[in-house]
Design an enzyme around this catalytic site. Sequence first.
Site, short mmCIF file in Angstrom:
data_model
loop_
_atom_site.label_atom_id
_atom_site.label_comp_id
_atom_site.label_asym_id
_atom_site.label_seq_id
_atom_site.Cartn_x
_atom_site.Cartn_y
_atom_site.Cartn_z
N LYS A 13 0.85 -1.21 0.00
CA LYS A 13 0.00 0.00 0.00
C LYS A 13 0.88 1.25 0.00
O LYS A 13 0.68 2.16 -0.79
CB LYS A 13 -0.89 0.04 1.26
CG LYS A 13 -1.81 -1.17 1.40
CD LYS A 13 -2.68 -1.08 2.65
CE LYS A 13 -1.92 -1.16 3.98
NZ LYS A 13 -1.25 -2.44 4.22
N ARG A 88 -9.80 0.68 8.71
CA ARG A 88 -9.21 -0.58 9.09
C ARG A 88 -10.24 -1.55 9.67
O ARG A 88 -9.94 -2.68 9.97
CB ARG A 88 -8.22 -0.23 10.18
CG ARG A 88 -7.04 -1.08 10.40
CD ARG A 88 -6.04 -0.97 9.32
NE ARG A 88 -4.78 -1.51 9.76
CZ ARG A 88 -3.62 -1.01 9.43
NH1 ARG A 88 -3.54 0.03 8.65
NH2 ARG A 88 -2.53 -1.59 9.84
N ARG A 127 11.81 -5.45 5.07
CA ARG A 127 11.55 -4.03 4.79
C ARG A 127 12.52 -3.11 5.53
O ARG A 127 12.83 -3.31 6.70
CB ARG A 127 10.14 -3.65 5.19
CG ARG A 127 9.90 -2.13 5.10
CD ARG A 127 8.45 -1.75 5.18
NE ARG A 127 7.79 -2.31 6.33
CZ ARG A 127 6.48 -2.32 6.50
NH1 ARG A 127 5.69 -1.82 5.56
NH2 ARG A 127 5.95 -2.84 7.57
N ARG A 160 11.23 -1.17 11.03
CA ARG A 160 10.10 -0.86 11.92
C ARG A 160 10.03 -1.83 13.10
O ARG A 160 10.28 -3.02 12.95
CB ARG A 160 8.79 -0.93 11.14
CG ARG A 160 8.32 0.43 10.69
CD ARG A 160 7.17 0.40 9.73
NE ARG A 160 6.01 -0.37 10.16
CZ ARG A 160 4.89 -0.46 9.47
NH1 ARG A 160 4.79 0.17 8.30
NH2 ARG A 160 3.89 -1.19 9.89
N ARG A 171 -0.42 -9.11 13.31
CA ARG A 171 -0.98 -8.11 12.38
C ARG A 171 -1.76 -8.79 11.26
O ARG A 171 -2.80 -8.27 10.82
CB ARG A 171 0.16 -7.25 11.80
CG ARG A 171 0.71 -6.24 12.83
CD ARG A 171 2.09 -5.74 12.45
NE ARG A 171 2.14 -5.08 11.17
CZ ARG A 171 3.25 -4.96 10.43
NH1 ARG A 171 4.40 -5.46 10.86
NH2 ARG A 171 3.20 -4.35 9.27
#
Length: 215
Positions: A13, A88, A127, A160, A171
């Site tokens: 996203k 969400r 990431r 992160r 998640r």
Amino acid sequence: MRIVLLGAPGAGKGTQAKKLIEKYPIPQISTGDLLRAAVAAGTALGKEAKSYMDKGELVPDSVVLGMVEERLKQDDCKEGYILDGFPRNTKQAETLDKMLASLNMSLSAALSVDVPFEDLMKRLTGRRTCKACGQMYNVYFNAPKKDNVCDKCGGELFQRGDDKEETIKKRLDVYNAQTAPLIDYYGKKGILKAVAGTGGIDDIFGKVCSALGIN
Ligand code: AP5
Ligand code: MG
Ligand code: ZN
């Protein structure tokens, strides 16, 4: 152009939103980025949000909804925006609809970026993000030219705190239980578009643009 980007954690996203705003001068509004900025700044909102984010749970609607409402009132939102990571859950989607209706506005599209679950873990553990400009990299799929240095601005890259395997699993569960039902929610409203989020980032961007009817 008022767009909602839907997709599991790691679907891309943020990556696709950054490409869209390079082409169109509208803001990317990422509730995750706004919350991380509040955590870093040590505000009351940030302190409340942090414990939920660290566990991979959703931050309470009471915190997120006020934050989004404030953001959407800002001048740069007049011509539209890309909502990345919001709404969400159904409550957030219904509240957004009400906010927009009170302004005589509606969403142009909800775009779902679909990636098989087995690909997401590697995308998230790999990431890295630029501290200065927010550009995303991935040590497995699109590594920076120089380790830990941003190709675009020379900034330092960071990982992160919620990109740990255990938190990622949580998640993904939260996404399935609370966010995935929004695909149906927007489908019923007739504004859902979907693209496969696998393959090269630029190829996916081409599909995103055609799905949104822009070139
Ligand atoms: P948030 O920041 O929104 O995280 P998320 O939804 O888990 O999504 P990600 O940002 O992890 O993934 P992405 O889809 O943006 O993927 P990206 O482009 O980075 O939320 C974090 C937390 O904040 C939540 O857990 C919650 O606590 C809280 N929160 C946020 N919004 C909230 C809300 N509305 N209500 C309540 N709580 C909220 O890509 C991932 C990686 O893959 C990158 O390394 C990238 O380089 C790589 N990649 C991208 N595309 C490709 C490709 N095509 N091939 C290979 N690799 C690729
Ligand atoms: Mg993101
Ligand atoms: Zn950078």
